[in-house]
Write an enzyme that holds these catalytic residues in place. Structure first.
Site, mmCIF file in Angstrom:
data_model
loop_
_atom_site.group_PDB
_atom_site.id
_atom_site.type_symbol
_atom_site.label_atom_id
_atom_site.label_comp_id
_atom_site.label_asym_id
_atom_site.label_seq_id
_atom_site.Cartn_x
_atom_site.Cartn_y
_atom_site.Cartn_z
ATOM 1 N N HIS A 72 0.837 -1.193 0.000
ATOM 2 C CA HIS A 72 0.000 0.000 0.000
ATOM 3 C C HIS A 72 0.875 1.248 0.000
ATOM 4 C CE1 HIS A 72 -4.140 -1.651 1.473
ATOM 5 N NE2 HIS A 72 -3.601 -2.384 0.523
ATOM 6 N N TYR A 201 -9.817 5.394 6.745
ATOM 7 C CA TYR A 201 -10.140 5.792 8.114
ATOM 8 C C TYR A 201 -11.225 6.859 8.028
ATOM 9 C CZ TYR A 201 -5.710 3.620 9.616
ATOM 10 O OH TYR A 201 -4.682 2.748 9.868
ATOM 11 N N PRO A 293 -5.186 0.505 18.282
ATOM 12 C CA PRO A 293 -4.856 0.026 16.940
ATOM 13 C C PRO A 293 -4.976 1.067 15.841
ATOM 14 C CG PRO A 293 -7.029 -0.752 17.592
ATOM 15 C CD PRO A 293 -6.439 -0.074 18.796
ATOM 16 N N LYS A 297 0.353 0.210 15.021
ATOM 17 C CA LYS A 297 1.700 0.170 15.576
ATOM 18 C C LYS A 297 1.984 -1.018 16.487
ATOM 19 C CE LYS A 297 3.224 3.528 13.391
ATOM 20 N NZ LYS A 297 3.434 2.882 12.117
ATOM 21 N N TYR A 385 3.428 6.873 10.058
ATOM 22 C CA TYR A 385 2.616 5.716 9.665
ATOM 23 C C TYR A 385 3.482 4.619 9.047
ATOM 24 C CZ TYR A 385 -1.627 3.270 8.192
ATOM 25 O OH TYR A 385 -2.627 2.335 8.047
#
Length: 390
Positions: A72, A201, A293, A297, A385
């Site tokens: 991704h 998200y 979550p 991480k 990220y």
């Protein structure tokens, strides 16, 4: 029985440490309280940083990840009726993440351990570390009604938040920091095509949502729910209706639905134990820290712990140096707290906090509007990220 390192717990962190030690010629035994099948039945996170992927390669367990994992280059944040993409690859100079389930990571590491002759003792009951504050630690366990003892040089506690390792530390020797969030994630798995080829998200007045996947034909979706919710009150139809309400119209209309094959509610917390070393006992992964979550991480922090711990143990045995193990806790915690900060920020920015009221929601909106208008803010998000360097 004697070995150099006893590892308590056969999750990804314990298996990864065991394989790296085995490949380096350092004897180790893994003790696991449940069966192999039970370990493989646990469904967890599935977004891997490049650093963790490289460690799986180093352990000889990365081939299937590269073949089947989904690379991704970005993800989207749904907000105020639209979707805003964060270009991870472009913002970080070519870095990306790999979507590959923790169950698959565990399976690959188990297969590698078996192929290389590593010893794992499953259904080891009443595991207990002893004398780790001295020079001769040992671990006892029960198997088939018989008590066994393993003498060792070091003990690695990789047995999770509820494991025996952290509980064995004297109360005055450890400090814990914790924040429990006033909500949880209701998650389902279903064998349908994902609504997007990248994660979405969502920040919504009804609460947070996440559209993730395990493969091109299996989804893992979540919605924020109160801690008083019961799983039996959530039919599949109710879940699909709710997550569609929290997505922009285009994604809601495109979403494919199907029967769930797994459904659960997980509470969210931030937790850190300090230090992570107590004499010859080391804590790694969820035994020492938990992150919500939201920032993906948890599994990756376990890998960075193992990076530091393995390097220290290798130095001890191969170079006769204690520098690495002496620095383990400080090095690991420095990265842990940065990840805790990022996961807290993601959680605070994307979830509905009931006690924050209208002012809190306005601050959230300002934060997101700033993020979408600032390359610098997006770069900071992307850098965290994809994973900070070890």
């Amino acid at each position: 029985m004697r070995t150099q390192v006893v590892i308590i717990g056969s999750g990804p962190s314990g298996l990864l440490l065991g394989q790296l030690l085995t490949d380096a010629g350092i004897d180790n035994i893994i003790l696991e309280r449940v069966t192999k099948d039970y370990v493989l039945s646990r469904i967890r996170a599935g977004v891997l940083e490049e650093g963790m992927a490289a460690m799986l390669d180093e352990a000889g367990a990365g081939e299937r990840m590269h073949r089947e994992g989904l690379k991704h280059d970005g993800f989207s944040i749904a907000f105020d009726g639209g979707c805003h993409r964060i270009d991870l690859h472009g913002l970080t100079g070519g870095k990306r993440v790999i979507v590959y389930g923790q169950t698959e990571v565990t399976h690959d590491l188990m297969d590698r351990r078996e192929a290389t002759g590593g010893v794992t003792i499953y259904e080891a009951a009443n595991v207990q570390p002893h004398d780790f504050d001295g020079d001769r630690p040992y671990v006892t366990y029960e198997k088939d009604g018989v008590t066994h003892r393993i003498d060792c040089d070091f003990i690695a506690g990789c047995d999770g938040f509820h494991g025996v390792s952290r509980k064995s530390v004297p109360e005055g020797a450890i400090t814990t920091y914790e924040r429990v969030y006033p909500f949880g994630w209701l998650g389902i798995i279903s064998d349908v095509e994902p609504v997007s080829h990248e994660l979405i998200y969502a920040n919504h007045p009804r609460g947070f949502a996440l559209c993730s996947m395990r493969s091109p034909t299996r989804i893992r979706y979540y919605v924020q729910v109160g801690l008083d919710e019961k799983i039996e009150d959530w039919s599949d139809d109710r879940f699909w209706d709710e997550i569609r309400r929290r997505l922009p119209e285009e994604q809601a209309q495109a979403m494919k639905t199907g029967p769930s094959i797994e459904k659960s509610i997980a509470p969210l917390r931030s937790f850190v134990a300090e230090p992570l070393r107590f004499g010859r006992l080391f804590l790694a992964g969820d035994a020492g820290h938990i992150v919500p979550p939201t920032g993906a991480k948890g599994l990756n922090l376990a890998a960075s712990d193992i990076r530091y711990l393995f390097d220290g143990l290798r130095e001890y045995y191969q170079e006769k140096s204690k520098a690495g193990i002496d620095a383990y806790s400080q090095r690991a915690l420095a990265r842990v707290w940065k990840a805790e900060r990022f996961s807290w920020w993601m959680t605070k920015t994307l979830h509905l906090f009931p006690d924050d009221g209208a002012f809190g929601q306005k601050i959230q909106h300002a934060e997101l509007e700033y993020l979408f208008s600032s390359v610098a803010a997006q770069t900071s998000l992307a850098e965290n990220y994809v994973g900070l360097p070890y």
